[in-house]
Design a protein around this motif. Structure first.
Motif, PDB file in Angstrom:
ATOM      1  N   THR A  34      70.907  77.048 -41.536  1.00 31.24           N
ATOM      2  CA  THR A  34      70.440  75.730 -41.132  1.00 31.24           C
ATOM      3  C   THR A  34      69.095  75.411 -41.762  1.00 31.24           C
ATOM      4  O   THR A  34      68.094  76.066 -41.486  1.00 31.24           O
ATOM      5  CB  THR A  34      70.307  75.632 -39.591  1.00 31.24           C
ATOM      6  OG1 THR A  34      71.500  76.112 -38.984  1.00 31.24           O
ATOM      7  CG2 THR A  34      70.061  74.196 -39.168  1.00 31.24           C
TER       8      THR A  34
ATOM      9  N   ASP B 112      67.150  71.682 -43.729  1.00 33.48           N
ATOM     10  CA  ASP B 112      67.386  70.306 -44.162  1.00 33.48           C
ATOM     11  C   ASP B 112      67.307  70.139 -45.675  1.00 33.48           C
ATOM     12  O   ASP B 112      67.600  69.060 -46.194  1.00 33.48           O
ATOM     13  CB  ASP B 112      66.419  69.346 -43.470  1.00 33.48           C
ATOM     14  CG  ASP B 112      64.960  69.641 -43.790  1.00 33.48           C
ATOM     15  OD1 ASP B 112      64.626  70.829 -43.890  1.00 33.48           O
ATOM     16  OD2 ASP B 112      64.173  68.693 -43.928  1.00 33.48           O
TER      17      ASP B 112
ATOM     18  N   ASN C 234      70.486  70.185 -39.791  1.00 33.86           N
ATOM     19  CA  ASN C 234      69.569  69.996 -38.675  1.00 33.86           C
ATOM     20  C   ASN C 234      70.080  70.767 -37.468  1.00 33.86           C
ATOM     21  O   ASN C 234      71.196  71.305 -37.479  1.00 33.86           O
ATOM     22  CB  ASN C 234      69.399  68.507 -38.339  1.00 33.86           C
ATOM     23  CG  ASN C 234      70.719  67.829 -38.016  1.00 33.86           C
ATOM     24  OD1 ASN C 234      71.377  68.144 -37.042  1.00 33.86           O
ATOM     25  ND2 ASN C 234      71.116  66.885 -38.874  1.00 33.86           N
TER      26      ASN C 234
ATOM     27  N   MET D 221      62.871  70.358 -38.943  1.00 38.08           N
ATOM     28  CA  MET D 221      64.063  69.656 -39.416  1.00 38.08           C
ATOM     29  C   MET D 221      64.168  68.300 -38.719  1.00 38.08           C
ATOM     30  O   MET D 221      63.673  68.139 -37.599  1.00 38.08           O
ATOM     31  CB  MET D 221      65.330  70.473 -39.120  1.00 38.08           C
ATOM     32  CG  MET D 221      65.448  71.778 -39.870  1.00 38.08           C
ATOM     33  SD  MET D 221      67.030  72.615 -39.543  1.00 38.08           S
ATOM     34  CE  MET D 221      66.837  73.032 -37.797  1.00 38.08           C
TER      35      MET D 221
ATOM     36  N   ASP E 164      64.878  69.769 -34.178  1.00 35.73           N
ATOM     37  CA  ASP E 164      64.169  70.872 -34.821  1.00 35.73           C
ATOM     38  C   ASP E 164      64.765  72.221 -34.423  1.00 35.73           C
ATOM     39  O   ASP E 164      65.581  72.320 -33.496  1.00 35.73           O
ATOM     40  CB  ASP E 164      62.678  70.825 -34.466  1.00 35.73           C
ATOM     41  CG  ASP E 164      62.441  71.017 -32.985  1.00 35.73           C
ATOM     42  OD1 ASP E 164      62.490  72.174 -32.518  1.00 35.73           O
ATOM     43  OD2 ASP E 164      62.218  70.008 -32.276  1.00 35.73           O
TER      44      ASP E 164
END
Length: 216
Positions: A7, A9, A35, A57, A61
């Motif tokens: 994960t 961005d 995200n 992100m 977050d």
């Protein structure tokens, strides 16, 4: 195979992490997310052994996603991708049950080690960084709550010795050498200590050891 969710961005970072992890014959990257919300959806939809989460992100977050992942898919171990300088974020991640954190500039081999350690149920901090992080997080030492102190009092002398070494950021192998115990025996002690102190991982126990003054 260790099933991993990446994960971040930034697509290039995800691609780089995927390339590193898939070079290991025991790791399978089964999904990517941009995200925290996408990470939660992926982890709920399929079995994920280890989720790598960036902190910063959009949409959701990494810290918010961590809390939700621990609540809804507790069998998924979470590694936070971070940098030094955001100590409160690291503390939040550890207290919320993260399996540890990894610096974004870590070497490829270290990333693979971190994923393997997390999948094995161990907490992971970059080698050489454990003492620095514990010192940083413990610099604003807080008074132990009564329940924490009561739990500490249930530890045996040997368990306290192991806990003190955890507070110094020592590995199981290092602790074994210092206490003249096998690494397997130390691992057993660590598991027992975590259970007695109601800690999710060894980093939480290390911070508790520092707060209790068990280390210099």
């Amino acid at each position: 195979m260790i099933r991993v969710l990446i994960t971040d961005d930034e697509p290039l970072i995800r691609a780089g992490i995927r390339m590193i992890l898939t070079s290991a014959d025991d790791i399978d990257v089964i999904a990517e997310a941009a995200n925290g919300r996408e990470a939660i959806e992926s982890a709920r939809a399929q079995r994920v052994d280890v989720a790598l989460l960036d902190i910063q992100m959009p949409v959701m977050d990494g810290l918010t996603a961590l809390t939700e992942l621990r609540r809804t898919v507790p069998d998924t171990r979470v590694l936070i991708l971070t940098t030094f300088g955001a100590q409160q974020n690291v503390l939040h991640a550890l207290t919320e049950g993260s399996a540890g954190f990894l610096l974004k500039d870590s070497a490829p081999a270290e990333l693979i080690r971190a994923v393997r350690a997390a999948a094995a149920g161990q907490a992971y901090l970059s080698p050489g960084a454990t003492r620095h992080v514990v010192d940083s997080l413990a610099s604003g030492r807080t008074v132990l709550r009564a329940e924490q102190r009561r739990r500490l009092e249930t530890l045996t002398e040997r368990e306290l010795a192991v806990l003190a070494l955890l507070g110094e950021g020592r590995s199981n192998a290092d602790a074994g050498q210092r206490l003249h115990m096998s690494e397997a025996t130390v691992k057993t002690y660590v598991s027992r200590i975590l259970a007695k102190l109601d800690c999710t991982n060894r980093v939480q126990a290390a911070l508790l050891a520092r707060d209790a003054g068990l280390t210099s």
